[in-house]
Scaffold this motif. Structure first.
Motif, mmCIF file in Angstrom:
data_model
loop_
_atom_site.group_PDB
_atom_site.id
_atom_site.type_symbol
_atom_site.label_atom_id
_atom_site.label_comp_id
_atom_site.label_asym_id
_atom_site.label_seq_id
_atom_site.Cartn_x
_atom_site.Cartn_y
_atom_site.Cartn_z
ATOM 1 N N TRP A 1 55.993 39.655 32.419
ATOM 2 C CA TRP A 1 55.083 40.573 31.727
ATOM 3 C C TRP A 1 53.786 39.879 31.337
ATOM 4 C CZ3 TRP A 1 56.263 45.140 32.952
ATOM 5 C CH2 TRP A 1 57.587 45.543 33.066
ATOM 6 N N GLY A 2 53.855 38.564 31.051
ATOM 7 C CA GLY A 2 52.638 37.818 30.751
ATOM 8 C C GLY A 2 51.697 37.803 31.936
ATOM 9 N N LEU A 3 52.228 37.542 33.144
ATOM 10 C CA LEU A 3 51.385 37.539 34.343
ATOM 11 C C LEU A 3 50.851 38.934 34.647
ATOM 12 C CD1 LEU A 3 53.262 35.124 36.770
ATOM 13 C CD2 LEU A 3 51.185 34.703 35.478
ATOM 14 N N LEU A 4 51.672 39.946 34.396
ATOM 15 C CA LEU A 4 51.211 41.313 34.635
ATOM 16 C C LEU A 4 50.046 41.662 33.706
ATOM 17 C CD1 LEU A 4 51.762 43.794 36.353
ATOM 18 C CD2 LEU A 4 53.326 44.599 34.582
ATOM 19 N N ILE A 5 50.131 41.231 32.471
ATOM 20 C CA ILE A 5 49.033 41.476 31.518
ATOM 21 C C ILE A 5 47.777 40.727 31.959
ATOM 22 C CG2 ILE A 5 48.263 41.044 29.157
ATOM 23 C CD1 ILE A 5 51.181 41.572 28.277
ATOM 24 N N ILE A 6 47.959 39.464 32.419
ATOM 25 C CA ILE A 6 46.806 38.694 32.889
ATOM 26 C C ILE A 6 46.167 39.376 34.092
ATOM 27 C CG2 ILE A 6 46.130 36.509 33.974
ATOM 28 C CD1 ILE A 6 48.243 35.137 32.253
ATOM 29 N N ALA A 7 47.003 39.879 35.019
ATOM 30 C CA ALA A 7 46.466 40.585 36.190
ATOM 31 C C ALA A 7 45.650 41.800 35.754
ATOM 32 C CB ALA A 7 47.613 41.019 37.107
ATOM 33 N N SER A 8 46.164 42.517 34.764
ATOM 34 C CA SER A 8 45.431 43.684 34.248
ATOM 35 C C SER A 8 44.102 43.264 33.644
ATOM 36 C CB SER A 8 46.289 44.408 33.207
ATOM 37 O OG SER A 8 47.537 44.784 33.737
ATOM 38 N N PHE A 9 44.126 42.161 32.886
ATOM 39 C CA PHE A 9 42.885 41.655 32.290
ATOM 40 C C PHE A 9 41.849 41.308 33.366
ATOM 41 C CE2 PHE A 9 44.944 39.935 28.129
ATOM 42 C CZ PHE A 9 44.936 41.227 27.621
ATOM 43 N N ILE A 10 42.304 40.646 34.409
ATOM 44 C CA ILE A 10 41.379 40.201 35.455
ATOM 45 C C ILE A 10 40.714 41.390 36.134
ATOM 46 C CG2 ILE A 10 41.252 39.068 37.711
ATOM 47 C CD1 ILE A 10 43.390 37.139 36.755
ATOM 48 N N ILE A 11 41.523 42.389 36.508
ATOM 49 C CA ILE A 11 40.937 43.531 37.214
ATOM 50 C C ILE A 11 40.044 44.351 36.280
ATOM 51 C CG2 ILE A 11 42.847 45.150 36.820
ATOM 52 C CD1 ILE A 11 40.850 44.675 40.086
ATOM 53 N N VAL A 12 40.422 44.425 35.009
ATOM 54 C CA VAL A 12 39.577 45.146 34.048
ATOM 55 C C VAL A 12 38.230 44.433 33.880
ATOM 56 C CG1 VAL A 12 39.318 45.702 31.596
ATOM 57 C CG2 VAL A 12 41.426 46.297 32.786
ATOM 58 N N ILE A 13 38.249 43.100 33.801
ATOM 59 C CA ILE A 13 37.000 42.343 33.693
ATOM 60 C C ILE A 13 36.127 42.606 34.912
ATOM 61 C CG2 ILE A 13 36.041 40.001 33.769
ATOM 62 C CD1 ILE A 13 38.334 39.094 32.001
ATOM 63 N N ALA A 14 36.734 42.672 36.092
ATOM 64 C CA ALA A 14 35.971 42.931 37.312
ATOM 65 C C ALA A 14 35.345 44.326 37.272
ATOM 66 C CB ALA A 14 36.877 42.789 38.529
ATOM 67 N N TRP A 15 36.100 45.321 36.836
ATOM 68 C CA TRP A 15 35.548 46.675 36.739
ATOM 69 C C TRP A 15 34.427 46.734 35.689
ATOM 70 C CZ3 TRP A 15 41.145 48.877 36.601
ATOM 71 C CH2 TRP A 15 41.620 49.023 37.903
ATOM 72 N N ILE B 1 37.734 33.812 33.858
ATOM 73 C CA ILE B 1 36.498 33.188 33.379
ATOM 74 C C ILE B 1 35.415 33.257 34.450
ATOM 75 C CG2 ILE B 1 35.466 30.983 32.680
ATOM 76 C CD1 ILE B 1 38.217 30.314 31.418
ATOM 77 N N PHE B 2 35.800 32.970 35.696
ATOM 78 C CA PHE B 2 34.824 32.995 36.795
ATOM 79 C C PHE B 2 34.243 34.399 36.971
ATOM 80 C CE2 PHE B 2 33.914 33.584 41.363
ATOM 81 C CZ PHE B 2 32.913 32.630 41.507
ATOM 82 N N ILE B 3 35.103 35.422 36.938
ATOM 83 C CA ILE B 3 34.623 36.794 37.109
ATOM 84 C C ILE B 3 33.701 37.186 35.952
ATOM 85 C CG2 ILE B 3 35.320 39.209 37.248
ATOM 86 C CD1 ILE B 3 37.944 38.226 38.531
ATOM 87 N N ALA B 4 34.092 36.796 34.723
ATOM 88 C CA ALA B 4 33.242 37.105 33.564
ATOM 89 C C ALA B 4 31.887 36.427 33.696
ATOM 90 C CB ALA B 4 33.931 36.659 32.283
ATOM 91 N N CYS B 5 31.875 35.207 34.206
ATOM 92 C CA CYS B 5 30.607 34.486 34.390
ATOM 93 C C CYS B 5 29.745 35.138 35.467
ATOM 94 C CB CYS B 5 30.873 33.030 34.746
ATOM 95 S SG CYS B 5 31.503 32.064 33.359
ATOM 96 N N LEU B 6 30.400 35.657 36.507
ATOM 97 C CA LEU B 6 29.645 36.386 37.527
ATOM 98 C C LEU B 6 28.912 37.575 36.909
ATOM 99 C CD1 LEU B 6 31.923 36.618 40.720
ATOM 100 C CD2 LEU B 6 29.734 35.434 40.492
ATOM 101 N N GLY B 7 29.650 38.312 36.070
ATOM 102 C CA GLY B 7 29.029 39.453 35.410
ATOM 103 C C GLY B 7 27.891 39.041 34.498
#
Length: 817
Positions: free
Chosen positions: A293-307, A703-709
């Protein structure tokens, strides 16, 4: 019309290459990470789902209480429990006992095959579980003693046969049993996502027959070394059935009169057996719901940051595209047409990102498989998991919904501009739009800061466990599996001691000893231990281990008082001299004032008197997830004991080869299986190490995706303030002044994100640490470090473009209009 939308969208994407690249790469990384993690999550949740009766299958576990205190929370229980439940409750339609024996040495004819995983099970096992039959009659395959069911792979390895039906009726020898087992059925190989793993099934009735008849039916409610699975009538409420178990315990155990403890039974759904285990004596390797569930939450965070990146950059460029919207509306474009145009553009970018993301998933698949330790693939996105296919459908649906929302919102904003204001030059970004973008940036970096804090805490906890003193020295210890084919008789002690003496002469060997369970393994419990000089109603439960002479020295266990065992303390009749060594926790539990006070005192165990001759320091038998427990070490030599050998660091292969020759000479017929103890012990932290590595890696992605934004927003902000920067430079502003001007607003948002994220991260990681009996404290500097790093990363990202704008020639910027 669609062709026109696509053509215009493609032209706009090509015209704004930098922003398009940032959007596509950010979304692609988010999608790739999400798809990879979803494979692992789906696989872990799919355990035992292949069973058609999975919704009605439960395993029985019991909690044992003594003196009002929980002394055991385990999956093993008494051999009569399953049958008694089926007899007492009409809701129970079938039951099977499971007793792991192995790895056992299998022999077919004169050919020794090797050690295999075996389960003794009742005949109902194959009807309850869905392991497809390839040959034989599964309904009666294990009704008789000395019958066996093999897997397809075992048939190939044992007999070299490709036709499963050709081995029905053939025999094989298991362990040192002189009676051969008859093969009655062949099943398909056990799926990887089954929490029960085995190479062959043996009839449970064998344990009652011949020289293996060690299980006396009169003790079915006393001996607790068995796993039980029951099948409930379809539609039965398991909670309602559990409510009847108190009366069940009262009838069969009469309080604590039968077993010496109060028994409370519970049911665990089969589908939860793999991930949700805090039990002792697990039957197989378990996973971790926290990791999943921790990895699933992280995956959700990553895709949300990208959106969020995409929405932020698209709406931030609204001023730039305002004139385009104004002109289109003046010449007759309806709002619906504009929405479709911008949706087409958004979906085109998301489609490009999805293609790049899927391609990246395939490229990263081998590395991800190495990380999680499974051979996963894209097919696991469609595997049936807990709750059917709901998780896969739900998350893929969320992915599609996210694409739509991230596309629709910018399209809605851009199409809402009023043409009169735009063409008169009075259009500017709305306060609501600016506030939204700020909130999204805060959310992005809040997630980033929380992930950084989590990574630091997980890393420090794992490092703490690696560096913690165990109370024993497990380095450079090689553990050899017990010689199972050697008879336990009056000569075994001399034989093993002779073997030890020969081993000690091997160059590079520094010590050798044996024990029932090596460090890191599960030790048994002994119940109803008490002092001889106190009330007989006061009884205690402790861990127990049988050890040979030299074990304390080999593992460098601290002797606090008294002495360790010598050869005179042992007897082939198993402890006839009744001397015993206890640890400090046991001495305290028994009420002795000090370790020295315990020496020479008598305790009662198994109805015998034992004299305490030594008290040792506490040591960690298992991982730091578990607290140290009161432990008794008994003098014992036995064929079921693993052999520990301490070796020097030089020329290890030669030492291992010499040990193999000595072992095979003294214990012919036994396979020389060994492992290095430090690696084996640390494997207990596999789930935690996976969590730590995955947490860090995917936090890095976030972090990388957030920096891209942030880079994209900085590019846009710089472009919007080009003339202002030129004027300031003409008036004497320095490069530092310009960089500070462009950075301060973003750094303020990062600061707010830090304040919001820190308490949330503390609460989540504090809860995670509660799973460890020995754990770190979350110190203040962890938050400061995460905040400083987030600020530095943000500043570095912003400064790349800010410095570039600050050093540009102001004459060019002032000529722009």
């Amino acid at each position: 019309m669609l062709k026109s939308y696509l053509t215009t969208a493609w032209r706009n994407i090509r015209k704004n290459k930098v922003f398009s690249f940032i959007n596509v790469i950010g979304l692609a990384i988010g999608m790739a990470a999400c798809l990879l993690i979803l494979q692992y999550v789906n696989f872990e949740l799919s355990y035992d789902q292949f069973n058609k009766n999975v919704g009605d299958l439960y395993r029985v576990y019991n909690d044992r209480y003594q003196n009002g205190k929980l002394i055991q929370h385990g999956t093993i229980t008494y051999s009569a429990i399953g049958k008694a439940m089926q007899d007492d409750f009409p809701e129970v339609v079938a039951h099977t006992r499971v007793e792991p024996f192995g790895p056992l040495v299998i022999t077919e004819g004169i050919r020794q095959i090797g050690k295999q995983r075996a389960l003794y099970v009742d005949n109902a096992f194959l009807s309850m579980f869905s392991y497809p039959l390839m040959a034989g009659d599964g309904r009666a395959a294990l009704e008789e003693p000395h019958t066996a069911v093999l897997t397809e792979d075992a048939v190939k390895r044992y007999y070299g046969a490709t036709d499963p039906g050709s081995v029905i009726g053939r025999t094989l020898v298991v362990g040192d049993d002189s009676i051969p087992y008859r093969v009655t059925a062949v099943i398909r190989d056990v799926p990887e996502n089954s929490h029960l793993q085995y190479d062959l099934l043996l009839s449970y009735l064998t344990l009652y027959s011949g020289k293996n008849a060690w299980l006396d039916a009169n003790y079915d409610f006393v001996d607790s070394d068995f796993w039980h699975y029951i099948q409930l009538r379809h539609g039965t409420d398991p909670k309602a059935l559990e409510a009847k178990f108190e009366g069940f315990s009262g009838r069969h155990f009469q309080g604590n009169k039968i077993s010496g403890s109060v028994e409370k039974f519970h049911l665990q759904p089969l589908a939860r057996a793999h991930l949700y285990s805090d039990f002792e004596y697990e039957i197989g390797k378990t996973g971790s719901a926290t990791v999943v569930w921790g990895l699933l939450i992280i995956a959700s965070f990553i895709i949300v940051i990208a959106w969020v990146n995409y929405i932020n950059l698209s709406t931030a460029r609204s001023v730039e595209r305002a004139k385009e919207v104004g002109v289109r509306k003046v010449i007759g474009a309806a709002r619906g047409q504009l929405v479709r145009q911008f949706l087409t553009e958004s979906f085109l970018i998301n489609l490009m990102a999805l293609l790049v993301g899927v391609g990246s998933m395939f490229l990263l698949q081998p590395l991800f498989n190495d990380l999680v330790g499974h051979r996963l693939s894209a097919s696991y996105l469609l595997i049936r998991s807990m709750g059917g296919y709901g998780l896969t459908i739900g998350l893929l649906g969320l992915l599609v919904l996210g694409i739509f929302v991230s596309a629709y919102y910018p399209a809605f904003v851009l199409s809402s501009f009023r043409p009169i204001l735009v063409l008169k030059g009075r259009f500017s970004a709305s306060k609501r739009g600016i506030a939204l973008r700020k909130a999204l940036v805060i959310g992005q970096f809040g997630i980033t800061v929380a992930l950084m804090i989590g990574s630091f805490v997980v890393f420090r906890q794992i490092r703490y466990m690696d560096r913690q003193q165990l109370g024993v020295n497990i380095n450079q210890v090689l553990v050899i599996s017990a010689p199972a084919l050697t008879n336990q008789d009056s000569t075994f002690m001399e034989k093993e001691n002779s073997f030890f003496e020969r081993v000690k002469r091997v160059p590079g060997v520094e010590g050798v000893a044996a024990s029932w369970s090596a460090i890191g393994g599960e030790t048994g419990r002994t119940f109803n231990v008490r002092r001889d000089d106190q009330d007989s109603t006061v009884r205690f439960t402790m861990r127990q281990n049988g050890i040979s002479e030299g074990w304390l020295k080999l593992y460098q266990v601290k002797l606090v008082a008294g002495r360790g065992y010598t050869y005179t303390d042992y007897d082939p009749d198993f402890g006839a001299r009744h001397n015993i060594v206890i640890n400090e926790s046991a001495a305290k539990l028994l009420g002795y004032r000090s370790p020295e006070d315990a020496i020479g005192k008598t305790i009662i165990r198994w109805g015998r008197k034992w004299v305490v001759i030594g008290v040792i320091g506490d040591y960690h038998q298992k991982s730091l997830r578990y607290a140290m427990e009161p432990t008794l070490l008994m003098p014992f030599y036995g064929s079921g004991s693993d052999i520990s050998v301490r070796i020097a660091t030089q020329n290890v292969p030669a030492v291992v080869e010499a040990l193999k020759k000595q072992y095979e000479a003294y214990f012919p017929g036994n396979l020389f299986d060994f492992y290095f103890l430090d690696q084996h012990y640390n494997s207990q932290y596999a789930n935690d190490q996976l969590f730590g590595k995955a947490f860090s890696i995917f936090a890095g992605f976030a972090i990388f995706i957030a920096c891209l934004g942030l880079l994209g927003l900085t590019l846009f902000a710089t472009a919007q303030r080009t003339k202002e920067i030129g004027v300031r430079k003409v008036l004497g502003a320095s490069v530092t002044n310009i960089v500070a001007l462009l950075s301060k607003d973003f750094l303020l948002l990062v600061g707010i994100a830090f304040v919001v994220a820190s308490p949330v991260a503390w609460w989540v990681m504090h809860r995670w640490l509660q799973d460890f009996a020995y754990r770190i404290e979350i110190e203040w500097w962890v938050f400061v470090l995460a905040g400083v790093l987030a600020a530095v990363i943000a500043l570095a990202t912003i400064s790349m473009q800010a410095v570039r704008a600050a050093v540009a020639n102001p004459v060019k910027s002032l000529r722009m209009e």
